[in-house]
Design a protein around this motif. Structure first.
Motif, PDB file in Angstrom:
ATOM      1  N   TRP A   1      -4.960  -0.513  -2.514  1.00 24.84           N
ATOM      2  CA  TRP A   1      -4.564  -1.787  -3.102  1.00 24.84           C
ATOM      3  C   TRP A   1      -4.655  -2.924  -2.091  1.00 24.84           C
ATOM      4  O   TRP A   1      -4.415  -2.740  -0.899  1.00 24.84           O
TER       5      TRP A   1
ATOM      6  N   GLU B   1      -2.954   3.287  -1.151  1.00 23.61           N
ATOM      7  CA  GLU B   1      -3.682   2.818   0.026  1.00 23.61           C
ATOM      8  C   GLU B   1      -4.843   1.904  -0.315  1.00 23.61           C
ATOM      9  O   GLU B   1      -5.275   1.089   0.485  1.00 23.61           O
TER      10      GLU B   1
ATOM     11  N   ARG C   1       0.821  -1.212   0.000  1.00 23.35           N
ATOM     12  CA  ARG C   1       0.000   0.000   0.000  1.00 23.35           C
ATOM     13  C   ARG C   1       0.851   1.256   0.000  1.00 23.35           C
ATOM     14  O   ARG C   1       0.454   2.282  -0.575  1.00 23.35           O
TER      15      ARG C   1
END
Length: 524
Positions: free
Chosen positions: A479, A477, A472
């Motif tokens: 993902w 963030e 991330r």
């Protein structure tokens, strides 16, 4: 009742209690159950692997009141007398001490002529049969070739090649294997629990490793530890009892050699000598540790693993030393272990030999892997690089690199692997060879080359959490990541350079210009 050693007290009394020799147990039990009993057997294998115990078990199976049976009852008179070693129809001969032809004639040749007293078979167990003299083998040959129907021969040896072919050809051969580390640890755990003692798992693992696959050796070492310890058996107590060197000390020696840090190397060796460790034990401890480090470097399953701290130390040291360096060190230390047997001053010689190994030419001393650089500064041709003092013993630092604007998913994943490697060498080793699989929106699939690395990463939630956090940070963030095994297998990804069209010049350039400008090409 007199005290019994642990290896005698916990000798296997049934085939189901015989650990690590399933191939032998299965064949013998099938033969007894089907009535296809041979007149002579040859048990071969390393010491302490259960050859003599199996011979006694086979004698009990053949002579048990409920038999012949695949498992003795251990309750009838025949079984009890064989267990106690006083059965008149079961003869045990130690060829190491009774190797002469007279012993064979008196104990075997004459006794074969008479039928059993109260057992079904007369069983002759000859331990270390390879120690018999040539004349003793000649005297035994005719009897073992055509014995009476009530006679069974069981020969045991640790040196199969020394048994004459004339004897080998008349016996059914069974090979006994060394116990695995896991089998020994399980057996030691069972014995110490039965004895009411306590021991650290790392201590039992160290004892099992020193036993070198022998159950009897393992139980003897455990017995020494129980007698000398005051309470719980610790790893340090095992080191002190066996005269070994701790893993931390060995790692200090190896890292000092790796960086040619002679002052640190001499200091560690002096501390080892003050503790009274034998120089040969130092080399043995280094060889055992190098074996574990090599397996960790190549991500090979090493058997019983210790706690998380010891495992992290193992992978961290393996990554620090490097594969090529580990292989070179294994060869050098093995040669030193052979040479020290003929040395009159081993402590002084060992110090000089390790200094020589540490001071070997740099070409044969590969450096620790460094992170890739975006640009490499050229060195002035006239400038010579000279190291005036050893490098400090610390992991290499990772320099921050600018993030390319056109960085793809594979590049980002390699950056994730690099960041995690700086945080954990063991995690970096496990992620070597992984690649980006499918990408669906903000969901990323990472493929591992084998189940071993995949299971190591997914078995601990903290490792997955650390991996997701780094993904991330690099990807974003939003993902998420999924870890899978590539069943088809793959090799590490190699980025191919983009094809570059070569410049056009000469006659091809003239023709191209003519086509573009509309010339017919008749004039230049």
């Amino acid at each position: 009742m007199s005290y019994l050693s642990l290896y005698r007290k916990y000798r296997s009394q049934t085939f189901s209690d015989l650990i690590g020799q399933d191939h032998v147990v299965r064949t013998l039990q099938n033969a007894v159950a089907s009535g296809k009993i041979a007149h002579s057997y040859l048990f071969t294998g390393p010491r302490g692997t259960g050859k003599t115990s199996s011979a006694r078990l086979l004698a009990k199976c053949l002579n048990c009141e409920k038999g012949p049976t695949p498992e003795p009852c251990n309750a009838c008179e025949q079984c009890l007398s064989i267990t106690a070693g006083n059965c008149v129809d079961v003869y045990e001969l130690d060829a190491a001490s009774e190797s002469g032809v007279e012993n064979v004639r008196e104990t075997i040749v004459e006794a074969v002529q008479y039928a059993p007293n109260f057992c079904r078979y007369k069983v002759f167990i000859i331990d270390e049969v390879h120690d018999l003299s040539n004349k003793a083998f000649d005297a035994l040959l005719k009897t073992i070739e055509e014995p009476p129907s009530y006679v069974i021969f069981i020969l045991a040896t640790t040196e199969y090649n020394k048994v004459p072919p004339t004897i080998r050809s008349r016996c059914q051969k069974y090979e006994f294997h060394r116990a695995s580390l896991q089998n020994l640890v399980d057996r030691l755990t069972y014995v110490i629990t039965s004895e009411g003692g306590e021991a650290d798992p790392a201590a039992l693992t160290a004892i099992a490793r020193m036993a070198d696959g022998g159950y009897r050796d393992a139980l003897t070492l455990l017995e020494q530890a129980l007698l000398t310890s005051e309470g719980r058996i610790t790893l340090q107590h095992v080191y002190d009892q066996l005269g070994l060197v701790s893993e931390e000390t060995v790692d200090g020696i190896l890292i000092a050699i790796r960086h040619a840090n002679i002052p640190q190397l001499v200091e560690v060796l002096e501390d080892v000598a003050r503790r009274g460790r034998d120089p040969r034990a130092v080399l043995e401890s280094m060889m055992y540790r190098l074996q574990d480090l090599t397996r960790a470097a190549y991500v090979v399953e090493a058997g019983v693993s210790g706690d998380a701290t010891r495992e992290a130390s193992l992978f961290g040291t393996a990554a620090h030393l490097g594969r090529e360096n580990l292989l070179w060190l294994r060869g050098a230390i093995s040669e030193a272990h052979k040479a020290i047997r003929d040395v009159t001053l081993p402590r002084i010689w060992l110090e000089a030999e390790l200094i020589r190994i540490a001071s070997r030419p740099q070409a044969a001393h590969p450096a620790a892997p460094q992170p890739a650089q975006t640009q490499q500064q050229p060195k002035p041709k006239s400038q010579a690089v000279v190291e005036t003092e050893p490098k400090p013993v610390e992991p290499p630092k990772v320099e921050e690199k600018p993030i390319p604007a056109d960085e793809g998913p594979s590049d980002k994943w390699q950056r994730v692997v690099g960041e995690l490697t700086t945080m954990s060498k063991s995690m970096g080793l496990r992620l070597t060879g992984t690649r980006v699989g499918q990408i669906s929106g903000t969901h990323l699939t990472i493929e591992f080359a084998s189940n071993l690395e995949h299971d190591w990463m997914t078995s601990v939630p903290k490792r997955q959490a650390g991996l997701l956090d780094m993904v991330r940070q690099v990807f974003g963030e939003e993902w998420t990541v999924d870890l899978v095994v590539n069943k088809a297998g793959h090799t590490p990804m190699i980025v191919e350079p983009e094809a570059v069209e070569l410049p056009v010049e000469g006659e091809p350039l003239y023709k191209l210009a003519s086509e573009i400008l509309g010339h017919n090409g008749n004039s230049k």
